[in-house]
Enzyme design. Sequence first.
Site, short mmCIF file in Angstrom:
data_model
loop_
_atom_site.label_atom_id
_atom_site.label_comp_id
_atom_site.label_asym_id
_atom_site.label_seq_id
_atom_site.Cartn_x
_atom_site.Cartn_y
_atom_site.Cartn_z
N CYS A 80 39.74 51.61 42.98
CA CYS A 80 40.07 52.87 43.70
C CYS A 80 39.92 53.81 43.43
O CYS A 80 38.86 54.58 44.19
CB CYS A 80 41.76 52.70 42.51
SG CYS A 80 42.79 53.64 42.94
N HIS A 181 43.69 47.15 42.91
CA HIS A 181 42.52 46.52 41.68
C HIS A 181 42.07 45.48 41.31
O HIS A 181 43.53 44.09 40.86
CB HIS A 181 43.25 47.11 40.30
CG HIS A 181 43.44 48.40 40.30
ND1 HIS A 181 43.04 49.36 38.92
CD2 HIS A 181 44.10 49.53 40.94
CE1 HIS A 181 43.18 50.59 38.82
NE2 HIS A 181 43.44 50.82 40.13
N GLU A 183 41.02 43.21 39.11
CA GLU A 183 41.43 43.02 37.73
C GLU A 183 42.46 43.29 37.27
O GLU A 183 43.29 42.49 35.95
CB GLU A 183 41.00 44.29 36.83
CG GLU A 183 41.35 44.60 36.38
CD GLU A 183 40.64 46.52 37.32
OE1 GLU A 183 40.41 46.37 38.31
OE2 GLU A 183 41.46 47.93 36.48
#
Lengths: 202, 267
Positions: A80, A181, A183
């Site tokens: 990002c 993202h 994660e």
Amino acid sequence: MSKIAIFDYGAGNIFSLKNSFEQAGATIEVITSFDKPNNYSGLLLPGVGNFDPAIKSITKFSKTQFQDFVNNTTPVLGICLGMEMFFDKSEEGIENGLGVIDGEVIILPPSMKVPHMGWNDLEIKKPGKILQGVENGSWVYFVHSYRVKPTSNEVITAESNYGIRVPAVVEHNNFFGTQFHPEKSGPVGKIMIQNFLDECKK
Amino acid sequence: MTLTKRIIPCLDVKNGRVVKGLNFESIKDAGDPVELAKRYSHEGADELIFLDISASDEQRKTIKNLVREVASVIDIPFTVGGGIQSMDDARDILLNGADKVGINTGAIKNPQVITELMKLFGRQCVVVAIDAKRNYELSDDVTIFSEKGKKFWFEVFIYGGKQGTGIDAIKWAKQAEELGAGEILLTSIDRDGTQDGYDIQLTQSVVNSVSIPVIASGGCGKPDDIVAVFKESGVDAALAASIFHYQTHGVKGVKMYLKEKEIPVRL
């Protein structure tokens, strides 16, 4: 085992990123400057914060410059905001970006809800190291207000389409970026994290 | 493909346990937060929201550890709210692994905290939670609605729905956006826990007044309620608690139903 550095700009949740890489088998060290020798197999630029304060924390407070630290060899994953910083400049701030990929970062058009927040599917444009084993149409989690505009479309390996086309994954030499993202993107994100770690082992 | 609509299970946490109430009262136990978080994440929830409804600051200290535990077991975004009054409270939550903080009473008491949070952590981290209730005593300067011939407005309540503020919910949503909110979590106190469906009028009005994402909350009793709020209000995300906690409907089942009804969801 890969030892990976996370650069902490001091603004927000890097716990999840750290945790997801540790679960994938990496050892993580959180760093706030490039002054210690680079004995890492990879570097992560996390995705939370604002452009100017984040880029300043990278470029202004270390004696060693980012480019010298990375030295064209250490794989770097920018998530990002981390990916946005790879470019020359951003409409979010006045500071120069890292300039490792040619292009700029522009604000999302006012016709959209900003921040753009939620799950979108990926359109894979070409094979990429981060995308190995990722199916076309996989869902990933975005939360952003800006998008990257590379000078050359060659660096874009996947896009997302939400009315406008947004570069979702970029790869250029040892620099890898995701606008979303990984994660926070469930099982698909895990595959990409593993792919990056595999790249770090080389 | 477009951005999908999000389904967000909500976990009201009190003294480390998930609880569920009716109209913000009569609490009953609904399970272990970490276990529920794991289950929802596996079932395909798009995000999770934790609201700490502990009564005292002493009890509230447990939330920091809970945030860490939850962040270790899930790989989807999550928001934590409840009792956040200051930058320090918010920092504690975000640095322990939450992706967003929900701020409610704290934002009414000190609206500038919204701007401060936005500047430091980014707009996407700041969720302004608004608890709204129909008020039939009309006053000047409020947004008037009517239903079945009765006129009313939506008043913002704070302290877990206990105290009215005299503030118009629609105006407050706009102001929160201007101050730096990245998202609005909009709860209807009238519908909360009733399972009678979301307050479409309230939701639609806020959605049309702001350009940031809005989460509808309060009143979900069946999958058709979620279909209705998405189709009729244009809201971005729907929050529900009871229908998921007591396993009346799994997250995945609900999402498959939404897909049948041509609502874009991640499956």
